[in-house]
Design a protein around this motif. Structure first.
Motif, PDB file in Angstrom:
ATOM      1  N   ALA A  86       0.812  -1.220   0.000  1.00 27.70           N
ATOM      2  CA  ALA A  86       0.000   0.000   0.000  1.00 27.70           C
ATOM      3  C   ALA A  86       0.844   1.269   0.000  1.00 27.70           C
ATOM      4  O   ALA A  86       0.328   2.350  -0.276  1.00 27.70           O
ATOM      5  N   HIS A  87       2.139   1.157   0.276  1.00 27.52           N
ATOM      6  CA  HIS A  87       2.998   2.334   0.418  1.00 27.52           C
ATOM      7  C   HIS A  87       4.056   2.457  -0.673  1.00 27.52           C
ATOM      8  O   HIS A  87       4.757   3.470  -0.725  1.00 27.52           O
ATOM      9  N   LEU A  88       4.207   1.472  -1.529  1.00 30.89           N
ATOM     10  CA  LEU A  88       5.343   1.444  -2.456  1.00 30.89           C
ATOM     11  C   LEU A  88       5.345   2.561  -3.493  1.00 30.89           C
ATOM     12  O   LEU A  88       6.416   2.978  -3.931  1.00 30.89           O
ATOM     13  N   ALA A  89       4.181   3.053  -3.880  1.00 31.82           N
ATOM     14  CA  ALA A  89       4.149   4.102  -4.898  1.00 31.82           C
ATOM     15  C   ALA A  89       4.899   5.358  -4.449  1.00 31.82           C
ATOM     16  O   ALA A  89       5.481   6.052  -5.272  1.00 31.82           O
ATOM     17  N   GLY A  90       4.926   5.614  -3.156  1.00 33.31           N
ATOM     18  CA  GLY A  90       5.595   6.803  -2.650  1.00 33.31           C
ATOM     19  C   GLY A  90       6.793   6.498  -1.789  1.00 33.31           C
ATOM     20  O   GLY A  90       7.127   7.275  -0.899  1.00 33.31           O
ATOM     21  N   ALA A  91       7.448   5.370  -2.054  1.00 31.64           N
ATOM     22  CA  ALA A  91       8.553   4.957  -1.182  1.00 31.64           C
ATOM     23  C   ALA A  91       9.697   4.354  -1.989  1.00 31.64           C
ATOM     24  O   ALA A  91       9.535   3.985  -3.156  1.00 31.64           O
ATOM     25  N   VAL A  92      10.838   4.250  -1.344  1.00 24.46           N
ATOM     26  CA  VAL A  92      12.026   3.662  -1.953  1.00 24.46           C
ATOM     27  C   VAL A  92      12.459   2.467  -1.098  1.00 24.46           C
ATOM     28  O   VAL A  92      12.905   2.639   0.035  1.00 24.46           O
ATOM     29  N   PRO A  93      12.319   1.229  -1.627  1.00 27.58           N
ATOM     30  CA  PRO A  93      12.801   0.056  -0.893  1.00 27.58           C
ATOM     31  C   PRO A  93      14.281  -0.207  -1.226  1.00 27.58           C
ATOM     32  O   PRO A  93      14.696  -0.055  -2.375  1.00 27.58           O
TER      33      PRO A  93
END
Length: 166
Positions: A86-93
């Motif tokens: 749910a958070h990957l669109a605005g995050a950097v893994p």
């Protein structure tokens, strides 16, 4: 890898989320080159495979440790992505560390399963919500075509919110 903790529940992600994680990991050139594929993804777990192909064998005629490592990294990343879908669109893994232990010679097609510990997921999600960053440890088991475990790994993943305006 710790065997004393409960693995994450086997909640599967919605099909579109599974496809998004698969597409992202299959688009990585090295994964595509070696044939690493993510076959299923859930909330903090994933499964994948890598075919036994002659160019990726070692001097013993077994599957090279590098191919096993690549599969372990990819499937751990898919499990991590499943936990934070749910958070990957605005995050950097980012992977910080992958500890490996080779326990046997790999013969035949590889399969792998990665799982975060169930008790770690709520705290990681809460940390990301509160601080915009989180860490999660994912355990991996790689098996060969004889269904024998050939590698164990522990992946340490980090997620941070993408800088605004990027």
């Amino acid at each position: 890898m710790s065997q004393l903790h409960t693995p994450a529940p086997q909640t599967r992600l919605p099909p579109q989320a599974v496809q998004a994680v698969q597409a992202a990991l299959h688009a990585i050139p090295m994964n595509a080159t070696v044939g690493v594929r993510i076959t299923d993804v859930g909330l903090g777990w994933a499964e994948g495979e890598c075919p036994d192909t002659p160019p990726y064998r070692n001097h013993l005629g077994t599957i090279h440790a590098g191919a096993q490592f690549l599969l372990a990294e990819a499937v751990s990343g898919a499990a991590f992505a499943g936990a934070f879908a749910a958070h990957l669109a605005g995050a950097v893994p980012l992977i910080e560390k992958l500890e490996t232990h080779y326990v046997g010679r790999a013969r035949g097609d590889l399969s792998a399963r990665a799982e975060a510990l169930a008790g770690d997921l709520p705290a990681a999600l809460q940390a990301y919500g509160a601080e915009g960053r989180a860490r999660l440890v994912v355990n991996v088991s790689v098996r060969d075509g004889e269904d024998k475990e050939v590698m164990r790994a522990v992946a340490h993943w980090y997620l941070r919110a993408a800088p605004r305006g990027s």
